[in-house]
Structure formats: structure tokens, C-alpha cells
Design a protein around this motif. Structure first.
Motif, PDB file in Angstrom:
ATOM      1  N   ASP A  80      91.668  50.635  76.279  1.00 48.03           N
ATOM      2  CA  ASP A  80      91.551  50.684  77.738  1.00 48.03           C
ATOM      3  C   ASP A  80      91.765  49.317  78.392  1.00 48.03           C
ATOM      4  OD1 ASP A  80      89.219  49.439  76.928  1.00 48.03           O
ATOM      5  OD2 ASP A  80      87.886  51.076  77.549  1.00 48.03           O
ATOM      6  N   PHE A  81      92.697  48.530  77.820  1.00 53.69           N
ATOM      7  CA  PHE A  81      92.900  47.168  78.314  1.00 53.69           C
ATOM      8  C   PHE A  81      93.599  47.112  79.672  1.00 53.69           C
ATOM      9  CE2 PHE A  81      96.548  48.216  75.669  1.00 53.69           C
ATOM     10  CZ  PHE A  81      97.635  47.793  76.428  1.00 53.69           C
ATOM     11  N   LEU A  82      94.037  48.270  80.197  1.00 55.42           N
ATOM     12  CA  LEU A  82      94.655  48.295  81.524  1.00 55.42           C
ATOM     13  C   LEU A  82      93.644  48.546  82.636  1.00 55.42           C
ATOM     14  CD1 LEU A  82      98.054  50.160  80.936  1.00 55.42           C
ATOM     15  CD2 LEU A  82      97.689  47.735  81.406  1.00 55.42           C
ATOM     16  N   ILE A  83      92.371  48.675  82.292  1.00 50.28           N
ATOM     17  CA  ILE A  83      91.350  48.773  83.339  1.00 50.28           C
ATOM     18  C   ILE A  83      91.412  47.489  84.177  1.00 50.28           C
ATOM     19  CG2 ILE A  83      88.866  48.725  83.805  1.00 50.28           C
ATOM     20  CD1 ILE A  83      88.446  50.564  81.460  1.00 50.28           C
ATOM     21  N   GLY A  84      91.434  47.659  85.492  1.00 53.76           N
ATOM     22  CA  GLY A  84      91.588  46.519  86.381  1.00 53.76           C
ATOM     23  C   GLY A  84      90.455  46.343  87.368  1.00 53.76           C
ATOM     24  N   GLN A  85      90.657  45.407  88.268  1.00 49.42           N
ATOM     25  CA  GLN A  85      89.618  45.074  89.238  1.00 49.42           C
ATOM     26  C   GLN A  85      89.366  46.198  90.237  1.00 49.42           C
ATOM     27  OE1 GLN A  85      87.585  42.705  89.069  1.00 49.42           O
ATOM     28  NE2 GLN A  85      88.559  41.299  87.615  1.00 49.42           N
ATOM     29  N   ASP A  86      90.368  47.024  90.524  1.00 52.59           N
ATOM     30  CA  ASP A  86      90.155  48.135  91.458  1.00 52.59           C
ATOM     31  C   ASP A  86      89.116  49.105  90.913  1.00 52.59           C
ATOM     32  OD1 ASP A  86      91.980  47.082  93.199  1.00 52.59           O
ATOM     33  OD2 ASP A  86      93.624  48.412  92.627  1.00 52.59           O
ATOM     34  N   PHE A  87      89.245  49.443  89.625  1.00 53.65           N
ATOM     35  CA  PHE A  87      88.255  50.326  89.008  1.00 53.65           C
ATOM     36  C   PHE A  87      86.880  49.682  89.034  1.00 53.65           C
ATOM     37  CE2 PHE A  87      85.670  51.284  85.284  1.00 53.65           C
ATOM     38  CZ  PHE A  87      85.509  52.660  85.411  1.00 53.65           C
ATOM     39  N   CYS A  88      86.815  48.414  88.638  1.00 55.62           N
ATOM     40  CA  CYS A  88      85.526  47.729  88.555  1.00 55.62           C
ATOM     41  C   CYS A  88      84.856  47.626  89.926  1.00 55.62           C
ATOM     42  CB  CYS A  88      85.689  46.345  87.940  1.00 55.62           C
ATOM     43  SG  CYS A  88      86.132  46.389  86.186  1.00 55.62           S
ATOM     44  N   LYS A  89      85.649  47.366  90.951  1.00 56.07           N
ATOM     45  CA  LYS A  89      85.080  47.270  92.304  1.00 56.07           C
ATOM     46  C   LYS A  89      84.501  48.605  92.743  1.00 56.07           C
ATOM     47  CE  LYS A  89      86.265  45.979  97.061  1.00 56.07           C
ATOM     48  NZ  LYS A  89      87.348  45.494  97.968  1.00 56.07           N
ATOM     49  N   THR A  90      85.234  49.683  92.461  1.00 59.53           N
ATOM     50  CA  THR A  90      84.758  51.017  92.844  1.00 59.53           C
ATOM     51  C   THR A  90      83.542  51.423  92.022  1.00 59.53           C
ATOM     52  OG1 THR A  90      87.031  51.656  93.398  1.00 59.53           O
ATOM     53  CG2 THR A  90      85.429  53.436  93.130  1.00 59.53           C
ATOM     54  N   ALA A  91      83.528  51.073  90.748  1.00 60.77           N
ATOM     55  CA  ALA A  91      82.437  51.455  89.850  1.00 60.77           C
ATOM     56  C   ALA A  91      81.221  50.541  89.982  1.00 60.77           C
ATOM     57  CB  ALA A  91      82.922  51.453  88.413  1.00 60.77           C
ATOM     58  N   GLY A  92      81.390  49.407  90.644  1.00 60.18           N
ATOM     59  CA  GLY A  92      80.273  48.487  90.800  1.00 60.18           C
ATOM     60  C   GLY A  92      79.973  47.690  89.547  1.00 60.18           C
ATOM     61  N   CYS A  93      81.016  47.398  88.774  1.00 60.48           N
ATOM     62  CA  CYS A  93      80.798  46.636  87.544  1.00 60.48           C
ATOM     63  C   CYS A  93      81.636  45.356  87.537  1.00 60.48           C
ATOM     64  CB  CYS A  93      81.094  47.483  86.304  1.00 60.48           C
ATOM     65  SG  CYS A  93      82.782  48.094  86.185  1.00 60.48           S
ATOM     66  N   THR A  94      81.271  44.451  86.645  1.00 59.84           N
ATOM     67  CA  THR A  94      81.961  43.178  86.507  1.00 59.84           C
ATOM     68  C   THR A  94      82.780  43.191  85.232  1.00 59.84           C
ATOM     69  OG1 THR A  94      80.179  41.996  87.665  1.00 59.84           O
ATOM     70  CG2 THR A  94      81.658  40.685  86.285  1.00 59.84           C
ATOM     71  N   LEU A  95      84.048  42.792  85.332  1.00 62.86           N
ATOM     72  CA  LEU A  95      84.929  42.749  84.171  1.00 62.86           C
ATOM     73  C   LEU A  95      84.733  41.433  83.443  1.00 62.86           C
ATOM     74  CD1 LEU A  95      87.139  44.455  82.802  1.00 62.86           C
ATOM     75  CD2 LEU A  95      88.821  43.188  84.150  1.00 62.86           C
ATOM     76  N   LEU A  96      84.368  41.526  82.162  1.00 59.53           N
ATOM     77  CA  LEU A  96      84.146  40.340  81.336  1.00 59.53           C
ATOM     78  C   LEU A  96      85.404  39.990  80.563  1.00 59.53           C
ATOM     79  CD1 LEU A  96      80.661  40.918  79.618  1.00 59.53           C
ATOM     80  CD2 LEU A  96      81.177  39.349  81.485  1.00 59.53           C
ATOM     81  N   THR A  97      85.658  38.698  80.411  1.00 60.74           N
ATOM     82  CA  THR A  97      86.732  38.277  79.528  1.00 60.74           C
ATOM     83  C   THR A  97      86.265  38.431  78.081  1.00 60.74           C
ATOM     84  OG1 THR A  97      85.964  35.981  79.604  1.00 60.74           O
ATOM     85  CG2 THR A  97      87.645  36.627  81.194  1.00 60.74           C
ATOM     86  N   ASP A  98      87.232  38.573  77.198  1.00 59.49           N
ATOM     87  CA  ASP A  98      86.947  38.699  75.761  1.00 59.49           C
ATOM     88  C   ASP A  98      87.532  37.482  75.061  1.00 59.49           C
ATOM     89  OD1 ASP A  98      86.569  39.449  73.141  1.00 59.49           O
ATOM     90  OD2 ASP A  98      87.882  41.208  73.214  1.00 59.49           O
ATOM     91  N   PRO A  99      86.694  36.598  74.503  1.00 60.25           N
ATOM     92  CA  PRO A  99      85.233  36.683  74.357  1.00 60.25           C
ATOM     93  C   PRO A  99      84.496  36.096  75.557  1.00 60.25           C
ATOM     94  CG  PRO A  99      86.054  34.776  73.180  1.00 60.25           C
ATOM     95  CD  PRO A  99      87.265  35.463  73.747  1.00 60.25           C
ATOM     96  N   SER A 100      83.180  36.402  75.626  1.00 61.21           N
ATOM     97  CA  SER A 100      82.305  35.829  76.649  1.00 61.21           C
ATOM     98  C   SER A 100      80.978  35.445  76.013  1.00 61.21           C
ATOM     99  CB  SER A 100      82.031  36.836  77.772  1.00 61.21           C
ATOM    100  OG  SER A 100      83.148  36.981  78.623  1.00 61.21           O
ATOM    101  N   VAL A 101      80.421  34.340  76.477  1.00 63.67           N
ATOM    102  CA  VAL A 101      79.086  33.922  76.044  1.00 63.67           C
ATOM    103  C   VAL A 101      78.115  34.195  77.180  1.00 63.67           C
ATOM    104  CG1 VAL A 101      77.632  31.998  75.324  1.00 63.67           C
ATOM    105  CG2 VAL A 101      79.987  32.132  74.511  1.00 63.67           C
ATOM    106  N   VAL A 102      77.073  34.957  76.889  1.00 65.46           N
ATOM    107  CA  VAL A 102      76.046  35.279  77.875  1.00 65.46           C
ATOM    108  C   VAL A 102      74.676  34.979  77.269  1.00 65.46           C
ATOM    109  CG1 VAL A 102      77.482  37.109  78.862  1.00 65.46           C
ATOM    110  CG2 VAL A 102      75.785  37.684  77.129  1.00 65.46           C
ATOM    111  N   GLU A 103      73.678  34.897  78.105  1.00 60.74           N
ATOM    112  CA  GLU A 103      72.323  34.661  77.606  1.00 60.74           C
ATOM    113  C   GLU A 103      71.606  35.991  77.441  1.00 60.74           C
ATOM    114  OE1 GLU A 103      68.188  32.615  79.099  1.00 60.74           O
ATOM    115  OE2 GLU A 103      70.021  31.425  79.298  1.00 60.74           O
TER     116      GLU A 103
END
Length: 240
Positions: A80-103
Motif C-alpha cells: 500500500d505504498f501509494l497511500i498519500g496525504q489526501d487519504f491521511c488527511k481525511t482519515a485523521g492520521c499522520t504518515l510516517l516515513t520508513d524508518p522512523s524513530v519515536v519514543e
């Protein structure tokens, strides 16, 4: 509490997985501070402009959870690597880069989908570099929908056939790649999916104890990693 999941491969043909995911959203996820989805959320995605009614319903379910106060983070998978910012904005989610470091749990944790760790699968890595090239992505997103649908079916069919034919070691992570990547990001915990081999692996990175947590795929049952005051707990659950 924080939840991490991956490899749901949501599709209309598997209503049992969809129901289990929606149950998670209405249950534990409502009480979570954040939900991380580490790739292959959908079994296939041909573009934000081509969402099916089924995909739109999943998008709305995510928005409902987001509006309730749970932060949602989404990472691309190989399906699903074609998921874009339009989907994320509508779904209310944040798109993370791969890889990402989080706490998580008071420590820096490396999150990945996991496919880039499988460096012994030379053919796949070559295809991945081609498909993720910015020019290739632009071309893919501007192809007619019917062409994208045919291409997605072809890639999925070929991927399934190749996985069955390849040595199991080839489609798993390369052992030497794991400590290398963890060292590059200065972490002692790595969490990923992709391989469909849920487990907790203890290892040593730069002389220090470390761990690799592999999330499970949702097929015969679901998997979730829960991070809370008691630590990190990876466990399966049955579909209702």
C-alpha cells in the motif's frame, strides 16, 4: 497505552479481518494514546483518487477514532505504498516515513515496515527501488485507474507466487542488517512487520542488550503490541 499493528491486508474478501479491526478501534484503541499501523494496512492500494466504498468506510472508521482523541500513525508497506496525504488527511492520521524513530515507553524505538531488512531477496529489493523512485511514483499515480488495477493484481499475484518459491531465509530479515540499522539510528529496540513471523528476538548491538519485536500478520487471528506502564507485550487475539 499505545498500540502497534501491521499486515492486516484489509480487503473486502476478508470481512472477518475487517470486523476484528473495527472491534479493535471500538475497544482498546479508544483507550489508547496512539495507534501505529506499520504497513500493509490494505492488501492493495492504487491511489487516493481510486478509493472503493470499502476503503472509504475504513477511512471513516479511522477518522472517528482520531476525532475521539487517539493519535493515528500510518507507515507504508509493500502492498500500500501509494497511500498519500489526501487519504491521511481525511482519515485523521499522520504518515510516517520508513524508518522512523519515536519514543515509546520512555526510550527511542525504531519503527519499520520491515521489507528493507530482507536484503537477501535481491529481486524484490531491485523492484522496490524502482517502484519507490519519485519518478515512478508520479507515473504510477497518473496512470488510468484501470491500468493501476491491472498492475496491482499482477504485482500481488507475482509476489505471492515468488514467496512460495523462494527459500524461507531469503524472504526473512538478513541477520547482519538488523544490528547495522539499529546502530545507525542509536536504538536498542526495533519494531517491524512484513515477515509474518511474530516474535521477540533478543540480541546485542554495540555490546549492549537489544531486542527486535516482529508484529504478526492478521490472517487466522490478529496481533497487537501493547506498550504501557508494564512494558511491551506482543500477543495474538482471536477473531470474533
Amino acid at each position: 497505552m499505545i498500540l502497534l499493528i501491521s499486515d492486516l491486508h484489509l480487503q473486502e474478501e476478508r470481512p472477518d479481518i475487517t470486523r476484528a479491526f473495527l472491534d479493535l478501534l471500538d475497544g482498546r484503541a479508544r483507550h489508547a494514546k496512539a495507534l501505529y499501523i506499520l504497513g500493509d494496512f490494505f492488501d492493495a492500494w492504487i491511489g487516493d483518487d481510486a478509493m472503493t466504498p470499502f476503503q472509504q468506510s475504513i477511512c471513516q472508521a479511522l477518522r472517528t477514532l482520531s476525532d475521539s482523541g487517539t493519535a493515528i500513525y500510518l507507515m507504508h508497506g509493500n502492498r500500500d505504498f501509494l497511500i498519500g496525504q489526501d487519504f491521511c488527511k481525511t482519515a485523521g492520521c499522520t504518515l510516517l516515513t520508513d524508518p522512523s524513530v519515536v519514543e515509546l515507553g520512555g526510550e527511542p524505538v525504531l519503527l519499520m515496515h520491515g521489507d528493507t531488512l530482507c536484503t537477501r531477496d535481491v529481486a524484490y529489493m531491485k523492484l522496490r527501488r524502482y517502484l519507490r523512485n519519485p519518478l515512478s511514483l508520479w507515473i504510477l499515480r497518473h496512470l488510468p485507474r484501470s491500468t493501476r488495477q491491472k498492475l496491482a493484481r499482477k504485482l500481488r499475484s507475482e509476489s505471492q507466487a515468488q514467496v512460495r518459491m523462494k527459500n524461507t531465509e531469503i524472504v526473512d530479515v538478513t541477520p547482519d542488517e538488523v544490528p547495522k540499522v539499529m546502530s545507525e539510528h542509536s536504538v536498542r529496540t526495533l519494531i517491524h512487520g512484513h515477515t509474518h513471523r511474530p516474535a521477540l528476538h533478543k540480541l546485542v548491538v554495540e555490546g549492549q542488550p537489544a531486542r527486535r519485536i516482529v508484529l504478526g500478520d492478521w490472517d487466522r487471528r490478529g496481533w497487537a503490541l501493547q506498550v504501557d506502564d508494564q512494558g511491551m507485550h506482543l500477543a495474538p487475539f482471536e477473531f470474533s
